[in-house]
Design an enzyme around this catalytic site. Structure first.
Site, PDB file in Angstrom:
ATOM      1  CG  ASN A 100      -1.950   1.050   1.197  1.00  0.00           C
ATOM      2  OD1 ASN A 100      -1.624   2.221   1.089  1.00  0.00           O
ATOM      3  ND2 ASN A 100      -3.203   0.670   1.327  1.00  0.00           N
ATOM      4  CG  HIS A 134      -5.920  -0.359  -1.671  1.00  0.00           C
ATOM      5  ND1 HIS A 134      -7.175  -0.860  -1.405  1.00  0.00           N
ATOM      6  CD2 HIS A 134      -5.929   0.920  -1.225  1.00  0.00           C
ATOM      7  CE1 HIS A 134      -7.911   0.068  -0.825  1.00  0.00           C
ATOM      8  NE2 HIS A 134      -7.183   1.168  -0.719  1.00  0.00           N
ATOM      9  CD  GLU A 186      -4.920  -6.326  -2.036  1.00  0.00           C
ATOM     10  OE1 GLU A 186      -5.525  -6.975  -1.178  1.00  0.00           O
ATOM     11  OE2 GLU A 186      -4.711  -5.091  -1.928  1.00  0.00           O
ATOM     12  CB  SER A 239      -9.945  -9.576   3.661  1.00  0.00           C
ATOM     13  OG  SER A 239     -11.057  -9.930   2.912  1.00  0.00           O
ATOM     14  CB  CYS A 259     -10.921  -3.077  -0.549  1.00  0.00           C
ATOM     15  SG  CYS A 259     -10.040  -2.436  -1.992  1.00  0.00           S
ATOM     16  CB  CYS A 273      -7.851  -5.068  -4.215  1.00  0.00           C
ATOM     17  SG  CYS A 273      -6.917  -3.576  -3.772  1.00  0.00           S
ATOM     18  CG  ASP A 294      -6.083   2.035   2.901  1.00  0.00           C
ATOM     19  OD1 ASP A 294      -5.553   2.616   1.948  1.00  0.00           O
ATOM     20  OD2 ASP A 294      -6.115   0.796   3.026  1.00  0.00           O
TER      21      ASP A 294
END
Length: 147
Positions: A39, A50, A52, A77, A79, A82, A142
């Protein structure tokens, strides 16, 4: 700890050391890390970087069939943003470090045929719990929460 999840954790630690949010990700193709990221919203003043998304960016432009042969590892996990990228590029498998501090779009991924494995890594959980406690306003920013 799986070496690829450890690589994602190492990315998360880089993000934290840079003053950002400790979420890391790697994309693996045929046993090789082809994209890694963390991130970097704070560091780059970005609305979308982010962990990912940074890993996708650093993986670079690839054929559609290439991504269909990859596994994405992420410390947290994913979002909705992503998860959308995971679905767009048809990543077939996602390994998640933890989902206790944030429950992302796992059900949506699964309902679209993505294999999801959550390992509940103590290291990932503790890193996020500490960060959320120390920087709650940045965390809320975020994940798109107010206050």
């Amino acid at each position: 700890m799986d070496k690829f999840m450890q690589a994602a954790i190492d990315e998360a630690k880089k993000g934290l050391a840079e003053g950002g949010i400790p979420i890391g990700s790697v994309i693996v193709h045929n046993g090789i890390v082809v994209g890694r990221g963390h991130n970097r919203r704070v560091q780059k003043g970005s609305v979308i970087l982010h962990g990912e998304m940074d890993a996708f960016e650093n993986c670079g432009r690839q054929s559609a069939s290439f991504y269909r042969e990859c596994t994405l590892y992420t410390t947290l996990s994913p979002c909705s943003m992503c998860s959308g990228a995971i679905l767009l590029y048809e990543i077939p498998k996602v390994i998640i470090g933890e989902n206790q501090t944030f429950q992302g779009e796992e059900a949506h991924l699964i309902s679209n045929g993505v294999e999801v494995d959550v390992i509940q890594s103590d290291e990932c959980i503790n890193m996020m719990k500490s960060f959320i406690q120390e920087r709650p306003s940045l965390w809320n920013e975020d994940i798109g929460e107010v206050g």
